[in-house]
Each structure stands twice: as structure tokens, then as C-alpha cells.
Design an enzyme around this catalytic site. Structure first.
Site, PDB file in Angstrom:
ATOM      1  CD  GLU A  26      23.557  40.638  37.568  1.00  0.00           C
ATOM      2  OE1 GLU A  26      22.945  41.367  36.802  1.00  0.00           O
ATOM      3  OE2 GLU A  26      23.903  39.476  37.262  1.00  0.00           O
TER       4      GLU A  26
ATOM      5  CG  HIS B  69      15.791  39.026  26.504  1.00  0.00           C
ATOM      6  ND1 HIS B  69      15.244  39.804  27.480  1.00  0.00           N
ATOM      7  CD2 HIS B  69      17.085  39.413  26.413  1.00  0.00           C
ATOM      8  CE1 HIS B  69      16.157  40.612  27.968  1.00  0.00           C
ATOM      9  NE2 HIS B  69      17.279  40.393  27.328  1.00  0.00           N
TER      10      HIS B  69
ATOM     11  CG  ASP C 243      20.656  39.430  35.439  1.00  0.00           C
ATOM     12  OD1 ASP C 243      21.198  38.314  35.502  1.00  0.00           O
ATOM     13  OD2 ASP C 243      19.912  39.872  36.325  1.00  0.00           O
TER      14      ASP C 243
ATOM     15  CG  ASP D 295      18.205  42.986  32.057  1.00  0.00           C
ATOM     16  OD1 ASP D 295      19.329  43.295  32.508  1.00  0.00           O
ATOM     17  OD2 ASP D 295      17.280  42.602  32.785  1.00  0.00           O
TER      18      ASP D 295
ATOM     19  NE  ARG E 296      14.276  41.322  36.961  1.00  0.00           N
ATOM     20  CZ  ARG E 296      15.046  40.623  37.786  1.00  0.00           C
ATOM     21  NH1 ARG E 296      16.071  39.964  37.312  1.00  0.00           N
ATOM     22  NH2 ARG E 296      14.788  40.592  39.082  1.00  0.00           N
TER      23      ARG E 296
ATOM     24  CD  GLU F  58      17.978  46.467  37.015  1.00  0.00           C
ATOM     25  OE1 GLU F  58      18.041  46.776  38.214  1.00  0.00           O
ATOM     26  OE2 GLU F  58      17.010  45.869  36.514  1.00  0.00           O
TER      27      GLU F  58
ATOM     28  CE1 TYR G 175      17.884  37.951  34.143  1.00  0.00           C
ATOM     29  CE2 TYR G 175      17.142  39.135  32.196  1.00  0.00           C
ATOM     30  CZ  TYR G 175      17.606  39.137  33.494  1.00  0.00           C
ATOM     31  OH  TYR G 175      17.774  40.334  34.157  1.00  0.00           O
TER      32      TYR G 175
END
Length: 780
Positions: free
Chosen positions: A9, A376, A82, A84, A331, A86, A329
Site C-alpha cells: 500500500e 494476527h 496488509d 487483514d 491493526r 481491508e 502490524y
């Protein structure tokens, strides 16, 4: 040309990862999301099974073109967004934007790689173990985006019609606003209650002091409100050996003095000494929400600042050996630590603190989050051996503070328990009267040597524990002083960012990664303001919340929103299909909205009747909701334009204050009034004289304006509070500067003034403000 193209990203992350992978890999950034539902009506086709009509974002087109150009001749395309939902959705959207989604024949391999830390080992391992895009995770993110779109683009226009244009409603945002507004109503409805406590300052035979609290009177255990007033407190004061005049409290001015006429002399004797050992365990390593909470408590960071700072630590910082991610990470809902991290922590604890502080076996924690997402890890340092002091010189102040917090929390969670010796002492004061005092001594600090979790709002009336002198049953104590104290119950505290995040997570509402943006939206929409780090709802926020709660209660209900979150999690696990979920939500929702279109009128929401009449025309006054809050207005508008401000806190009329200033146009007194940008001076002769002036006069610089040659440059503030310098002949002359002007000609172009610039890294220097001139005093 590189054989393998990797997409991430952010450009910062791309730079770090490319260094790890070597010349066979080219790493490009998508610069975040590349496709989204356009912000307009019709972006979701409800009639055709909620088909989304995605569009490539205008700012992403150039990045997509750059990726397409690099795709020529590659052997593999690695999607490393990422780890997750999203991130999964961004990878899926990338393929669609690149024209690759659904294509059966592609001249190169398409792989999804996932990592939770940006270190060489993690990146290489991820590249060696790719997988496909998870349809379930993409579907869950699609469902969330479409739900948010449907709520926002149906409820928001409804608010425009019923309250005013420009308002917004969001699926989770509205629930967070409800929490803030309901807390405010609790505070407004709160009635304080008086209660008293009585302490006894005592002394042992060895002249060592302690203070105990009365817990039993006349053989009855005292409840919080059993000493309700001054008279009852005085009666006990008298019986417990108090002498002379009863101590006065705040608010006793003018009260009749209470004096002990016949002093009692009870014996204060140690009746019972209870000793116990208490163990205290460390808090788990950080999740997204606990990181936001603790950074708010200990560092004063907003959720937005915490997440942006953590993002930089995650994406990579040069610490003397090239850029490397310093934390995993950020999140995440998980409290798990990898085996490598656990072993690194054990070794570091042993070397820094000694074997007694390390654990024989690692400590594991259970997730408290209702909807812990994916596999995670907790937020932790990527290299636990890199102590905060070691990396401090490479970090900004904020980065260091946050890294220090994460490092300490991670290491502390694997340290030994703290051992506390707790002593509770009960003291009798004659028949039926009992005092109690407790003390705690840290026998072994354990993890507390490094880190103790912060607290939000202290519990009312909670006893503070300290250390106690040696005491044995039967010891006689000497009364030094009785300490009666009046208290009043306190209303529940307003939410801070930390407590709002904590409450949202406890209910299972929203995702921790979205909390920062939700709170930011509430502030930006002027639904609430942050004052001394606490949320105060604005008038419009209260009206919006009441409307949604009264007419759409199910959709801003805490349990409904949490249940919807659980259903989205079921989609992510493949246990539920996303389109049926949308059908279940949409049908009842749109039917209710259509019903309320006819039921709810704008005047019911924005106008309140009063008993007052207009002083100018005699018609009734009402309280109306305006762009900047509530105010009194005449019902005779537009023939009568009488208005009067209303105090936000008390709801009472705000009378303007007469100042010592005199109007320079008509000689009348100037009044201090409140406006949208704060207080200002207005002529008392209005409407005959409409002169207004700033309350605080602009400060002159003594420098002549270089544009007109007549005016003086003065210091002013923008509507957002930022300082700037402009000509005092405005609007005739519109010359302005953001930086402090200095009366000194530019040695390069001759411009008659320079400006002072201050940067953290470069320090203070002079710069020429003239366009096209690059003179800087620090580069001479």
C-alpha cells in the site's frame, strides 16, 4: 527488468521491503485503496442483489498505470497488502483495476503474500509461502462497505431534510455518538448526594502514625450514605473522642458552630491484624484498542495520532542498518506472541533483570475481544533486543514514546508476577465502633519494576493503600485527631478517547482499526467537541442522536450493532453468505425509513416552545437549532428578526458584557459578544451602528507592507487558530505571510524582507518569501 513485481500500500513500506528482497523483485505502492463505491446515489444496485458499482479512484489511476507498465515481462505478481480484511479487499480490487480479476489465462503467476512484521525473515518467509486471495475475507469487507454505504446514503439525506444540510449518519458512528449523548443526559439528570466519612489519625507507642477509616458505628456496618449530614457526623465525632469545635468544611460559612461539651475518651485498641500475600499479574501485550487506550492515558495521544505514529514504526525506520519495521502490524485483535518473540523476551529479561524476573514457561493470554479477527499477533517490537534507549536517536519524540510503551508492555507481559504483602488492621474505639486501615508492601516487584498499566477514572471513595507501621493485636493507640470529611457523589465522567474505545470494544461494536476515524468524524461533523480530552456533545449532536434513538432505535442499539459485527465475522469465516446478510438488513431498514419520512417533521426536531415573548414585537419566542447551536428566535420571522444567544451549559440567556471600549464610529459603548470564532466587540447601538472589532487587537510587527508600501504587517489568527501576518489595510491590500517577517533584505534577489522558518531537523533560519528565489540563510 525484475522477474517479480510486489505490490504494497505505502511507498515507505515498498522501500523497506525492496531492500530485503533483492534485485529480482521490484516493489511498488498502490498508495492505499484503488477502487471504492463512488460517493453518490446509485453506487449499489439494490434491485440486482446489492451489486456494487466500484470505480477506480481518480488519484489512483496514475499508480495503476505505473503498475501496468512494470507488469510487462514479469513471471509473478505478489500482492502484499496488509494482513487483514481491508488489505485482502485492496488486493482483490487491485486485480480488478489491473484488468486481471476473473481472467483464466494470465502470462504470470498471481500470488497473495501475508506478513505481520516488516523484517527480512518475515518477508522472505511470506514470499516463500504464498496463498490465493481469501474470498471470505473479501466478502466480509465488501458487506461492511456496502452496509456503511447504504446506511450513510439513506440516513444522511433524511437528516438533511429533517434537521439541516451537511449532516451525516454512520452505522457505527451513530452508536458512538449515542454513547456520548446518553452519558451527557446522565450527567444533566444527576443529583448529587451528600455523605460523610470519619477518619482517625492515630499514633503507636513508638510514635509512628497511621490513619484509619470508621467502618462500624453502634455495632452496625456503615454504608456509604449512613452518615448523611453534618449533624450525624458531629454525633459520631463526639462519641469517638473529638474535642472542641467540630471542624468546619467547605460550604459551612455561616453555619452554627458545633462544639463538644462533654468529651468522650474511648480506647483505641488493635483488635485484629490480617496478613495475606497477593499476586499481581501483568496485562496482556497490546491489541489495537488497548494500544489506543494506553497511549491516551499515558502519552495523551489521540487515537488518530497513535495509529499514524504506529504506522510509521511498522513501515520501517532506518536505525543505522537500513530501514526496518520496528513493530508488528498495528491493526490486530490478538494477544498472542510468536515463539521467537517469547524466547527473545525471556533472554532479554534474564540479562537485564536477572533469572528471578524471567519465567520458566511463557505466559499465554486469552482474547477478551468478542470478534478477535484472523490469526494476527499482538502489537510488539519486531526485535525485542532493540531497547528504546538504543533506537531513541533514530526516532522522533512521538515515535520514541510509542515504541517505548509497546516495548515495555511486551517485555513486562513475560516477567514474573509481583508479590504484595497486604495487611488489614481493625481497630476498636469503645463498644460497637470499629475503624479499618489497610496497607500494601511490594515484597517482589516482578513486572512492576518495568511497567504498570494506567487507569481511566478512579473509583469514587476508593481507599488509598500505603505502608503501615508494625502492629500487633492488643496494641493501644493514641488518638491524635479525628478527621470528619463531607463528600458529594459525582456524576459519571464524560468519555475520553480511551474510555470510549474501551466501551465500544466491550460491546463488540465496530472494529478497533476504525475507532480513530469514527471519533475523528464525530469531531469534524461538530457533533461533539473534545475539551480537556473529554467528549462534550454539541446541540446538533444531541438532536441527531435523539432522532436516531427515538425513530431508528434498533439500528443504533448497542446489541444490534454488535450482533451485526458478529455476522460480518461469520462471513469472514465462510459461515454465512454476504448477500443474504444485506437482504436481512435492508428490507426492514428501508421500510422504516419510508415510514419515518412522513412521521417526523423538521419543526419538531429543531424548534422548542418557550414561555417568553419577543421584547420587540410581542410574539412568542422559541428556541431554534442553528448552525452554531441553539438560540432564541422570534416566531414573527421574517417580519421580526429578533434573536438572542443561549448558554450551552445552562440553557439560560447570555447577556452581553459592556466593555470599557468606545465605538470609534459613533461613540457608543462596545459590547463583548460570542460569535462563531469566539468573543468579539460589537457596538451597543446596533442596528444603527454595525461596527465590530476583534476583542484582542492584532499585534503589530513594525514592518511596512512590501506590497502596498503603506500598511503595517500585523499578527493575526486564521479561523483554525494558525498565526499569519497580513497588511492592516485589508481588504484594500491582501498581502499575507504564514511565517514571521524579518526586516532584512534578501542578499540574493533584493526582496525587502525575509521570513523566519523553524524546523526540528534544520533548526531556525531565514528564507526569502519571494516566489522563484531559493535563498536560505542556513545554506550560505
Amino acid at each position: 527488468m525484475s522477474q517479480n513485481l510486489v505490490i504494497v500500500e505505502s511507498p515507505a513500506k515498498a522501500k523497506t521491503i525492496e531492500k530485503f528482497l533483492g534485485p529480482d523483485y521490484k516493489v511498488l505502492a498502490s498508495f492505499g485503496h484503488v477502487r471504492a463505491l463512488p460517493s453518490k446515489q446509485g453506487s449499489v444496485d439494490v434491485e440486482h442483489d446489492f451489486e456494487p458499482k466500484y470505480a477506480v479512484l481518480p488519484e489512483s489511476k496514475k499508480h495503476i498505470d505505473a503498475i501496468k507498465k512494470e507488469m510487462k515481462g514479469i513471471s509473478s505478481l505478489l500482492l502484499a497488502t496488509d494482513p487483514d480484511r481491508e488489505g485482502e479487499a485492496i488486493s482483490w480490487h487491485l486485480l480488478a483495476a489491473l484488468g486481471l480479476e476473473g481472467k483464466k489465462k494470465v502470462p504470470f503467476d498471481i500470488k497473495r503474500v501475508v506478513f505481520h512484521e516488516i523484517t527480512k525473515d518475515a518477508i522472505v518467509h511470506a514470499v516463500q509461502n504464498p496463498r490465493g486471495i481469501s474470498e471470505h475475507l473479501v466478502d466480509a469487507q465488501q458487506a461492511r462497505s456496502i452496509l456503511d454505504y447504504l446506511v450513510g446514503f439513506t440516513l444522511s439525506p433524511f437528516l438533511w431534510k429533517k434537521i439541516r444540510y451537511g449532516l451525516s449518519a454512520g452505522r457505527v458512528q451513530s452508536v458512538a455518538l449515542r454513547l456520548i449523548c446518553e452519558r451527557e443526559k446522565e450527567i444533566q439528570a444527576f443529583k448529587e448526594q451528600e455523605y460523610w466519612t470519619i477518619g482517625a489519625k492515630l499514633e503507636t507507642a513508638k510514635k509512628q502514625g497511621l490513619t484509619a477509616a470508621l467502618v462500624e458505628a453502634a455495632g452496625k456496618k456503615l454504608g456509604k450514605f449512613d452518615i448523611p449530614n453534618r449533624e450525624v457526623a458531629f454525633g459520631l465525632y463526639e462519641k469517638l473522642g473529638g474535642k472542641g469545635e467540630f471542624p468546619k468544611q467547605e460550604g459551612d460559612e455561616g453555619a452554627t458552630p458545633l462544639v463538644v461539651k462533654t468529651p468522650a475518651n474511648p480506647e483505641y485498641r488493635v483488635d485484629k491484624v490480617t496478613k495475606s500475600e497477593r499476586k499481581r499479574s501483568p496485562s496482556p501485550p497490546f491489541t489495537t484498542s488497548t494500544l489506543q487506550q494506553e497511549a491516551a492515558r499515558k502519552l495523551g495521544f489521540s487515537a488518530k495520532k497513535t495509529m499514524s505514529t504506529a504506522q510509521k514504526l511498522y513501515e520501517g525506520i532506518d536505525v543505522g542498518e537500513g530501514a526496518v519495521g520496528l513493530i508488528t502490524y498495528m491493526r490486530t485483535d490478538s494477544v498472542a506472541l510468536s515463539n521467537v518473540a517469547l524466547e527473545d523476551a525471556r533472554q532479554l529479561i534474564t540479562s537485564l533483570y536477572g533469572k528471578e524476573y524471567a519465567l520458566e514457561k511463557p505466559r499465554f493470554f486469552k482474547n477478551k475481544s468478542k470478534n478477535a479477527q484472523e490469526a494476527h499477533e499482538a502489537v510488539r517490537p519486531t526485535y525485542i533486543s532493540k531497547t528504546p534507549i538504543e533506537v531513541k536517536k533514530f526516532l522522533t519524540s512521538d515515535q520514541f514514546k510509542l515504541y517505548d510503551l509497546i516495548w515495555k508492555r511486551t517485555v513486562a507481559c513475560q516477567m514474573a508476577e509481583a508479590l504484595l504483602d497486604q495487611t488489614s488492621v481493625e481497630i476498636t474505639a469503645g463498644e460497637g465502633y470499629r475503624f479499618r486501615v489497610a496497607g500494601t508492601v511490594i515484597r517482589f516487584a516482578g513486572f512492576m519494576k518495568l511497567y504498570i498499566e494506567g487507569v481511566d477514572d478512579e473509583e469514587e471513595g476508593k481507599e488509598k493503600e500505603g505502608t503501615l507501621p508494625p502492629l500487633a493485636e492488643g496494641d493501644i493507640l493514641k488518638l491524635q485527631q479525628l478527621l470528619p470529611e463531607r463528600h458529594f457523589t459525582q456524576p459519571p465522567p464524560r468519555y475520553t478517547e480511551a474510555t470510549l474505545v474501551k466501551t465500544l470494544e466491550e460491546y463488540g461494536i465496530g472494529r478497533p482499526s476504525t475507532y480513530a476515524s469514527i471519533m475523528n468524524t464525530i469531531i469534524e461533523r461538530k457533533y461533539a467537541r473534545l475539551d480537556k480530552k473529554r467528549f462534550f456533545p454539541e446541540d446538533v449532536g444531541m438532536v441527531v442522536s435523539d432522532l436516531l434513538t427515538n425513530h431508528f432505535n434498533q439500528y443504533v442499539d448497542y446489541n444490534f450493532t454488535a450482533n451485526l459485527e458478529e455476522q460480518l465475522d461469520m462471513v469472514s469465516r465462510g459461515e454465512k453468505q454476504w448477500r443474504p446478510l444485506l437482504h436481512e438488513f435492508w428490507g426492514p431498514f428501508i421500510n422504516l425509513l419510508k415510514l419515518k419520512e412522513g412521521e417526523v417533521s423538521k419543526s419538531d426536531l429543531t424548534t422548542e416552545a418557550t414561555d417568553e415573548v419577543c421584547p420587540e414585537c410581542g410574539k412568542p419566542l422559541v428556541v431554534k437549532l442553528g448552525k452554531f447551536g441553539k438560540f432564541f428566535a422570534c416566531t414573527g420571522y421574517p417580519e421580526c428578526r429578533y434573536i438572542r444567544p443561549l448558554d450551552k451549559e445552562t440553557g439560560e440567556v447570555v447577556e452581553p458584557v459592556v466593555s470599557e471600549e468606545v465605538c470609534d464610529k459613533c461613540g457608543s459603548h462596545m459590547l463583548i459578544k460570542d460569535g462563531r470564532f469566539g468573543k468579539y466587540l460589537a457596538c451597543s447601538a446596533y442596528p444603527n451602528c454595525k461596527n465590530i472589532q476583534p476583542l484582542v487587537k492584532p499585534k503589530g510587527t513594525g514592518i511596512t507592507c512590501t506590497a502596498c508600501g503603506k500598511g503595517e504587517l500585523i499578527e493575526k489568527k486564521s479561523r483554525f487558530g494558525k498565526l499569519f501576518y497580513s497588511c492592516n489595510r485589508y481588504p484594500e491590500c491582501k498581502f499575507a505571510l504564514w511565517d514571521l517577517p524579518v526586516q532584512k533584505p534578501c542578499p540574493k534577489c533584493g526582496n525587502p524582507l525575509l521570513v523566519k522558518k523553524v524546523y526540528k531537523r534544520e533548526g531556525e533560519f531565514l528564507k526569502c518569501p519571494k516566489e522563484g528565489c531559493d535563498y536560505q540563510s542556513n545554506k550560505e
